[in-house]
Write a protein that holds these residues in place. Structure first.
Motif, PDB file in Angstrom:
ATOM      1  N   LEU A  33      -6.630   8.713  -5.162  1.00  0.00           N
ATOM      2  CA  LEU A  33      -7.678   8.747  -6.187  1.00  0.00           C
ATOM      3  C   LEU A  33      -7.547   9.998  -7.064  1.00  0.00           C
ATOM      4  O   LEU A  33      -7.728   9.924  -8.281  1.00  0.00           O
ATOM      5  CB  LEU A  33      -9.057   8.702  -5.535  1.00  0.00           C
ATOM      6  N   ARG A  34      -7.220  11.118  -6.451  1.00  0.00           N
ATOM      7  CA  ARG A  34      -7.068  12.381  -7.198  1.00  0.00           C
ATOM      8  C   ARG A  34      -5.977  12.254  -8.273  1.00  0.00           C
ATOM      9  O   ARG A  34      -6.108  12.812  -9.361  1.00  0.00           O
ATOM     10  CB  ARG A  34      -6.725  13.509  -6.230  1.00  0.00           C
ATOM     11  N   TYR A  35      -4.915  11.509  -7.967  1.00  0.00           N
ATOM     12  CA  TYR A  35      -3.804  11.360  -8.906  1.00  0.00           C
ATOM     13  C   TYR A  35      -3.869  10.052  -9.697  1.00  0.00           C
ATOM     14  O   TYR A  35      -2.876   9.628 -10.277  1.00  0.00           O
ATOM     15  CB  TYR A  35      -2.474  11.485  -8.155  1.00  0.00           C
ATOM     16  N   HIS A  36      -5.026   9.411  -9.694  1.00  0.00           N
ATOM     17  CA  HIS A  36      -5.260   8.180 -10.453  1.00  0.00           C
ATOM     18  C   HIS A  36      -4.337   7.041 -10.023  1.00  0.00           C
ATOM     19  O   HIS A  36      -4.008   6.164 -10.822  1.00  0.00           O
ATOM     20  CB  HIS A  36      -5.150   8.415 -11.962  1.00  0.00           C
ATOM     21  N   GLU A  37      -3.935   7.046  -8.770  1.00  0.00           N
ATOM     22  CA  GLU A  37      -3.116   5.975  -8.186  1.00  0.00           C
ATOM     23  C   GLU A  37      -4.070   4.964  -7.545  1.00  0.00           C
ATOM     24  O   GLU A  37      -4.142   4.826  -6.330  1.00  0.00           O
ATOM     25  CB  GLU A  37      -2.137   6.549  -7.152  1.00  0.00           C
ATOM     26  N   TRP A  38      -4.816   4.262  -8.388  1.00  0.00           N
ATOM     27  CA  TRP A  38      -5.889   3.406  -7.901  1.00  0.00           C
ATOM     28  C   TRP A  38      -5.382   2.231  -7.076  1.00  0.00           C
ATOM     29  O   TRP A  38      -5.980   1.857  -6.080  1.00  0.00           O
ATOM     30  CB  TRP A  38      -6.740   2.921  -9.074  1.00  0.00           C
ATOM     31  N   GLU A  39      -4.275   1.626  -7.510  1.00  0.00           N
ATOM     32  CA  GLU A  39      -3.751   0.485  -6.759  1.00  0.00           C
ATOM     33  C   GLU A  39      -3.276   0.933  -5.374  1.00  0.00           C
ATOM     34  O   GLU A  39      -3.495   0.245  -4.386  1.00  0.00           O
ATOM     35  CB  GLU A  39      -2.620  -0.203  -7.519  1.00  0.00           C
ATOM     36  N   VAL A  40      -2.639   2.093  -5.302  1.00  0.00           N
ATOM     37  CA  VAL A  40      -2.212   2.639  -4.009  1.00  0.00           C
ATOM     38  C   VAL A  40      -3.432   2.899  -3.132  1.00  0.00           C
ATOM     39  O   VAL A  40      -3.456   2.534  -1.948  1.00  0.00           O
ATOM     40  CB  VAL A  40      -1.382   3.936  -4.196  1.00  0.00           C
ATOM     41  N   ALA A  41      -4.459   3.522  -3.704  1.00  0.00           N
ATOM     42  CA  ALA A  41      -5.677   3.813  -2.945  1.00  0.00           C
ATOM     43  C   ALA A  41      -6.319   2.520  -2.431  1.00  0.00           C
ATOM     44  O   ALA A  41      -6.743   2.449  -1.268  1.00  0.00           O
ATOM     45  CB  ALA A  41      -6.664   4.597  -3.814  1.00  0.00           C
ATOM     46  N   LEU A  42      -6.360   1.501  -3.276  1.00  0.00           N
ATOM     47  CA  LEU A  42      -6.934   0.221  -2.878  1.00  0.00           C
ATOM     48  C   LEU A  42      -6.132  -0.400  -1.731  1.00  0.00           C
ATOM     49  O   LEU A  42      -6.699  -0.854  -0.735  1.00  0.00           O
ATOM     50  CB  LEU A  42      -6.981  -0.739  -4.066  1.00  0.00           C
ATOM     51  N   ASP A  43      -4.809  -0.407  -1.864  1.00  0.00           N
ATOM     52  CA  ASP A  43      -3.962  -0.978  -0.810  1.00  0.00           C
ATOM     53  C   ASP A  43      -4.152  -0.234   0.508  1.00  0.00           C
ATOM     54  O   ASP A  43      -4.208  -0.849   1.576  1.00  0.00           O
ATOM     55  CB  ASP A  43      -2.490  -0.959  -1.222  1.00  0.00           C
ATOM     56  N   LEU A  44      -4.224   1.092   0.440  1.00  0.00           N
ATOM     57  CA  LEU A  44      -4.436   1.878   1.662  1.00  0.00           C
ATOM     58  C   LEU A  44      -5.792   1.558   2.290  1.00  0.00           C
ATOM     59  O   LEU A  44      -5.898   1.372   3.509  1.00  0.00           O
ATOM     60  CB  LEU A  44      -4.325   3.372   1.376  1.00  0.00           C
ATOM     61  N   LEU A  45      -6.830   1.503   1.476  1.00  0.00           N
ATOM     62  CA  LEU A  45      -8.160   1.186   1.999  1.00  0.00           C
ATOM     63  C   LEU A  45      -8.172  -0.184   2.675  1.00  0.00           C
ATOM     64  O   LEU A  45      -8.708  -0.343   3.775  1.00  0.00           O
ATOM     65  CB  LEU A  45      -9.209   1.217   0.882  1.00  0.00           C
ATOM     66  N   ALA A  46      -7.566  -1.167   2.028  1.00  0.00           N
ATOM     67  CA  ALA A  46      -7.564  -2.532   2.572  1.00  0.00           C
ATOM     68  C   ALA A  46      -6.785  -2.632   3.871  1.00  0.00           C
ATOM     69  O   ALA A  46      -6.969  -3.573   4.642  1.00  0.00           O
ATOM     70  CB  ALA A  46      -7.012  -3.508   1.535  1.00  0.00           C
ATOM     71  N   ASP A  47      -5.917  -1.649   4.118  1.00  0.00           N
ATOM     72  CA  ASP A  47      -5.043  -1.685   5.290  1.00  0.00           C
ATOM     73  C   ASP A  47      -5.534  -0.816   6.445  1.00  0.00           C
ATOM     74  O   ASP A  47      -4.935  -0.810   7.511  1.00  0.00           O
ATOM     75  CB  ASP A  47      -3.638  -1.244   4.851  1.00  0.00           C
ATOM     76  N   LEU A  48      -6.601  -0.044   6.245  1.00  0.00           N
ATOM     77  CA  LEU A  48      -7.097   0.835   7.309  1.00  0.00           C
ATOM     78  C   LEU A  48      -7.772   0.019   8.401  1.00  0.00           C
ATOM     79  O   LEU A  48      -8.599  -0.843   8.124  1.00  0.00           O
ATOM     80  CB  LEU A  48      -8.081   1.863   6.744  1.00  0.00           C
ATOM     81  N   ASP A  49      -7.405   0.306   9.644  1.00  0.00           N
ATOM     82  CA  ASP A  49      -7.944  -0.425  10.798  1.00  0.00           C
ATOM     83  C   ASP A  49      -8.658   0.527  11.740  1.00  0.00           C
ATOM     84  O   ASP A  49      -8.632   1.742  11.575  1.00  0.00           O
ATOM     85  CB  ASP A  49      -6.807  -1.121  11.561  1.00  0.00           C
ATOM     86  N   GLY A  50      -9.251  -0.057  12.757  1.00  0.00           N
ATOM     87  CA  GLY A  50      -9.857   0.748  13.810  1.00  0.00           C
ATOM     88  C   GLY A  50     -11.300   1.135  13.554  1.00  0.00           C
ATOM     89  O   GLY A  50     -11.823   2.043  14.182  1.00  0.00           O
TER      90      GLY A  50
END
Length: 191
Positions: A33-50
């Motif tokens: 998010l800090r580097y405006h990599e929104w798609e990367v941030a979204l993909d990471l969020l969607a992939d977080l488990d646990g």
């Protein structure tokens, strides 16, 4: 709300110890998010488990995906939203080869197919009590005839699937014809 606001709000809801298979955490999301990599941030969020992501959290991700015109990601987030309410059923499915009477075409991977399943329940007359569930092939766009892969199931009536257990074998059908055999690898149905 715009994309950074949606993703930022979603990131604040994730516990610090949530990770994905590659070891990424919410700190990596914040960097994206800090580097405006929104798609990367979204993909990471969607992939977080646990952690128990709820429907409201998935709604934030769906909203961000839609604003970025990421239809496939929005579809996946809708699937996971459904699972957050109704539970997760994962299987290892092996399809019958076409030459042996199996499907002639691959199973589409994104929850389109709604086959019948025999999950070990029977009608009073002794006939199988078939259930219906949508299929989501993980890690691949489709599952070819005769192939084996990880498949998530979304039952149309989740309550009827409560008796499933890990390592249980269930069968996928087209009418009475067996089209595949699956082993339950994970199940968590609320209630």
């Amino acid at each position: 709300m715009d994309v950074p606001e949606l993703l930022g709000r979603a990131a604040t809801m994730v516990p610090a110890n949530a990770t994905n298979e590659a070891g990424a955490t919410v700190a990596d999301v914040v960097d994206g998010l800090r580097y405006h990599e929104w798609e990367v941030a979204l993909d990471l969020l969607a992939d977080l488990d646990g952690w128990p992501a709820d429907a409201q959290w998935w709604d934030l991700l769906i909203g961000a995906a839609e604003l970025m015109w990421l239809a496939d990601t929005a579809t996946w987030c809708r699937w996971r939203r459904w699972e957050s309410i109704h539970g997760i059923i994962r299987t290892q499915l092996t399809l019958v080869p076409a030459a042996e009477g199996g499907r002639q075409t691959p199973i589409p991977g994104k929850g389109v197919l709604r086959p019948l399943w025999h999950i070990g329940q029977y009608m009073p007359d002794g006939q199988p009590n078939f259930r219906v569930a949508r299929n989501w092939a993980e890690y691949a766009p489709e599952l070819a005839p005769g192939a084996t892969g990880s498949v998530r199931l979304a039952p149309l009536a989740p309550d009827g699937w409560r008796d499933l257990r890990p390592d249980q074998t269930i069968t996928m059908h087209d009418g009475r014809s067996v089209q595949g055999t699956a082993t339950v690898t994970e199940i968590s149905i609320p209630g």
